[in-house]
Scaffold this motif. Structure first.
Motif, PDB file in Angstrom:
ATOM      1  N   ASN A  97       0.811  -1.213   0.000  1.00 49.69           N
ATOM      2  CA  ASN A  97       0.000   0.000   0.000  1.00 49.69           C
ATOM      3  C   ASN A  97       0.848   1.269   0.000  1.00 49.69           C
ATOM      4  N   SER A 107      -6.157  11.313  -3.827  1.00 50.45           N
ATOM      5  CA  SER A 107      -7.154  10.312  -3.440  1.00 50.45           C
ATOM      6  C   SER A 107      -7.369  10.261  -1.924  1.00 50.45           C
ATOM      7  N   HIS A 313      -3.217  -8.309   4.571  1.00 52.80           N
ATOM      8  CA  HIS A 313      -4.003  -8.124   3.351  1.00 52.80           C
ATOM      9  C   HIS A 313      -4.960  -6.935   3.253  1.00 52.80           C
ATOM     10  N   PRO A 314      -5.556  -6.403   4.362  1.00 56.88           N
ATOM     11  CA  PRO A 314      -6.765  -5.580   4.208  1.00 56.88           C
ATOM     12  C   PRO A 314      -6.729  -4.446   3.166  1.00 56.88           C
ATOM     13  N   ASN A 315      -5.708  -3.574   3.222  1.00 58.93           N
ATOM     14  CA  ASN A 315      -5.750  -2.410   2.333  1.00 58.93           C
ATOM     15  C   ASN A 315      -4.913  -2.574   1.063  1.00 58.93           C
ATOM     16  N   THR A 316      -4.765  -3.777   0.603  1.00 56.95           N
ATOM     17  CA  THR A 316      -3.874  -3.987  -0.544  1.00 56.95           C
ATOM     18  C   THR A 316      -4.678  -4.267  -1.814  1.00 56.95           C
ATOM     19  N   PRO A 317      -4.100  -3.955  -2.974  1.00 58.17           N
ATOM     20  CA  PRO A 317      -4.794  -4.256  -4.232  1.00 58.17           C
ATOM     21  C   PRO A 317      -5.185  -5.733  -4.351  1.00 58.17           C
ATOM     22  N   ALA A 319      -6.314  -7.697  -2.116  1.00 52.23           N
ATOM     23  CA  ALA A 319      -7.588  -7.889  -1.415  1.00 52.23           C
ATOM     24  C   ALA A 319      -8.689  -7.065  -2.079  1.00 52.23           C
ATOM     25  N   GLU A 320      -8.346  -5.805  -2.418  1.00 50.09           N
ATOM     26  CA  GLU A 320      -9.372  -4.929  -2.990  1.00 50.09           C
ATOM     27  C   GLU A 320      -9.906  -5.474  -4.318  1.00 50.09           C
ATOM     28  N   ARG A 321      -9.041  -6.144  -5.066  1.00 49.26           N
ATOM     29  CA  ARG A 321      -9.507  -6.732  -6.337  1.00 49.26           C
ATOM     30  C   ARG A 321     -10.066  -8.133  -6.173  1.00 49.26           C
ATOM     31  N   GLY A 322     -10.191  -8.582  -4.936  1.00 50.96           N
ATOM     32  CA  GLY A 322     -10.795  -9.898  -4.687  1.00 50.96           C
ATOM     33  C   GLY A 322      -9.907 -11.073  -5.073  1.00 50.96           C
ATOM     34  N   GLU A 325      -8.594 -13.339  -0.120  1.00 52.15           N
ATOM     35  CA  GLU A 325      -9.585 -12.957   0.896  1.00 52.15           C
ATOM     36  C   GLU A 325      -8.980 -12.821   2.273  1.00 52.15           C
TER      37      GLU A 325
END
Ligand SMILES: C[S@@+](CC[C@H](N)C(=O)[O-])C[C@H]1O[C@@H](n2cnc3c(N)ncnc32)[C@H](O)[C@@H]1O
Ligand SMILES: Nc1c(NC[C@H](O)[C@H](O)[C@H](O)CO)[nH]c(=O)[nH]c1=O
Ligand SMILES: N[C@@H](Cc1ccc(O)cc1)C(=O)O
Ligand code: SF4
Length: 453
Positions: A97, A107, A313-317, A319-322, A325
């Motif tokens: 991140n 952003s 994982h939580p704020n990373t691409p 995780a964000e891109r699924g 999990e």
């Protein structure tokens, strides 16, 4: 394994013709393990899906015994400071991140994750203040700021490239609010008060020679002259290219990482090695990675410790891109530490990172093969920005309390482990191994980062 790891059509898969029992016997007997052995141990057997709790305990026990034979009952830690120079980076690793700060700026409406860049003068001041408090190591790992160059000559070379932003990831310092200075200036600034400077990962070394025909040896040699003492072996992630292609396509490849590390060793720098696991890779990738680290150590003997870094994982691409999990489970974390201890028969020290695991699980790792409990760090940016919640500071008192509570001996160490001092648990003091470390306890752990720019 509960993650969506199966979506990738990887060539390297965890299938072996070895049995779990045979692999465990070899591990207990201290025989050098091959990749198939490591895979059997880290999966608790490929004959069944999932982790078998009873087999897991036997692997952990073998690793704990090996730890005791190899390094005894001490648990070491270091009085150090993290001083990351900049979060600006457009390499785009999907597990990270850190972002280009100009984009971040736009952003970042809620103000929670603003980026920062420090000048060499900022870095000097931060290190001086920490050295007064007794720290004797500064660890510095940074984003690949497009305005970062090795020195003035490097700036000129980079600026002379056509379309430099695209071709060599370069923009002049004038394009930014804050100029990070050159790598040599930053090394000079942080190498002060007799502290040990641990900095310049292979990826940063690549950035410090991009667009030139300079060798890694030349670059690490120059950095060393400017004050660099040892190299953090991060940017390793998973040293198998089919995984790197998914999680960090913008990074140097496995061979590039190994070449940079070999060069660092050639010029006489010590280094650490890491693995960043618990994302899209499988058990076979983890063990292949260990094999590459073991080969590098056979060749160089320069690796002082191995650090398994569990993916946050939580704020990373990713995780964000699924794509993922979650990170690794506790069982996977414990087996990663244990198999690192058993497989890396040529690396003495295995680190448990409380930043990644938290206190409770971090302590548990010290009975699964780990013997080092990281450092005081005083500030942390990488894990926090990815969504980690385990804080950014440990005092000596906390270290002594935690380590003695599990019946082990707390000891402060130098970065290279050549100096180790046991702490008297009845009269714990602060750091004593550095030039300005007189035993005064480290109290308040307030972050030393200057305001966002
Ligand atoms: C953030 S980079 C900084 C240095 C430099 N930019 C590089 O990549 O080498 C340092 C290391 O942090 C680790 N890291 C980054 N994001 C992480 C995350 N979400 N969870 C665990 N480790 C992470 C990776 O292993 C990475 O190589
Ligand atoms: N494991 C992590 C570390 N480890 C580095 C140590 O603190 C120390 O610099 C090294 O052992 C050399 O002496 N640092 C982090 O910032 N985050 C980690 O997760
Ligand atoms: N900075 C890395 C951790 C690290 C730094 C230096 C090391 O030698 C080892 C690991 C992270 O937070 O993920
Ligand atoms: S891991 Fe390093 S290179 Fe990759 S995005 Fe993060 S800071 Fe940049």
């Amino acid at each position: 394994m509960q993650r969506s790891r199966g979506e990738f059509d990887f060539e390297c898969v965890p299938a072996t013709d070895q049995s779990f029992e045979n692999a465990l016997r070899k591990a207990r007997d201290g025989e050098r393990l091959v990749v198939a052995d490591g895979i059997e141990l880290i999966t608790t057997g490929t004959d069944d899906e999932g982790i078998d709790p009873e087999r897991k305990e036997r692997v952990l026990e073998a690793a704990d015994r090996r730890r005791a034979e190899a390094v005894g009952e001490q648990v070491t830690f270091v009085a150090n400071l993290n001083n990351n120079v900049t979060t600006a980076c457009n390499t785009g690793c999907l597990f990270c991140n850190f972002k280009d700060s100009s984009q971040q700026f736009r952003s970042d409406a809620d103000g929670g994750h603003g980026g920062f860049t420090k000048t060499p003068a900022d870095s000097r001041e931060i290190v001086e203040r920490a050295a007064e408090r007794g720290i004797y190591e500064v660890t510095s790992v940074s984003g690949l700021h497009p305005a970062f160059a090795l020195d003035d000559e490097h700036h000129e070379i980079l600026a002379s490239h056509d379309d430099a932003a695209k071709t060599v990831n370069y923009r002049p310092p004038t394009a930014y609010d804050t100029d990070p200075g050159t790598y040599l200036e930053q090394m000079n600034a942080m190498s002060t008060c007799g502290v040990h400077l641990h900095s310049m990962t292979p990826e940063e070394a690549y950035h410090a020679r991009r667009g030139t025909d300079w060798s890694y040896e030349e670059v690490y040699g120059r950095l060393q002259e400017a004050g660099l003492d040892s190299v953090p072996g991060t940017a390793a992630e998973i040293l198998v290219d089919e995984v790197r292609d998914v999680i960090c396509p913008g990074k140097i490849d496995t061979d590039g990482w190994l070449r940079a590390m070999e060069a660092a060793a050639t010029v006489g720098l010590d280094m650490t090695a890491t693995i960043m696991y618990g994302h899209v890779e499988n058990a076979a990738h983890r063990v292949k990675h260990l094999q590459r680290v073991r080969e590098l150590q056979d060749e160089t003997g320069a690796i002082t410790e191995f650090v398994p870094l569990s993916f946050i994982h939580p704020n990373t691409p990713l995780a964000e891109r699924g794509i993922v999990e979650s990170g690794a489970s506790d069982d996977e974390d414990e087996l990663m530490i244990a198999v690192s201890r058993l497989f890396l028969d040529n690396v003495d020290n295995i680190q448990s990172s409380w930043v990644k695991y938290g206190d409770q699980q971090g302590l548990k790792m010290l009975s699964c093969g780990a013997n080092d409990f990281m450092g005081t760090i005083l500030s942390e940016e990488i894990t926090k920005r990815a969504g980690g919640e385990f804080g950014e500071y440990r005092s000596f008192d906390e270290y002594v309390e935690m380590i003695s509570a599990i019946g082990r001996t707390p000891a402060e160490r130098s970065t290279d482990y050549r100096q180790v001092r046991e702490i008297d648990i009845d009269a714990p003091d602060g750091p004593r191994l550095g030039p300005q470390a007189d035993g005064t306890p480290l109290f308040d752990g307030a972050s030393h980062a200057p305001a966002d720019d």
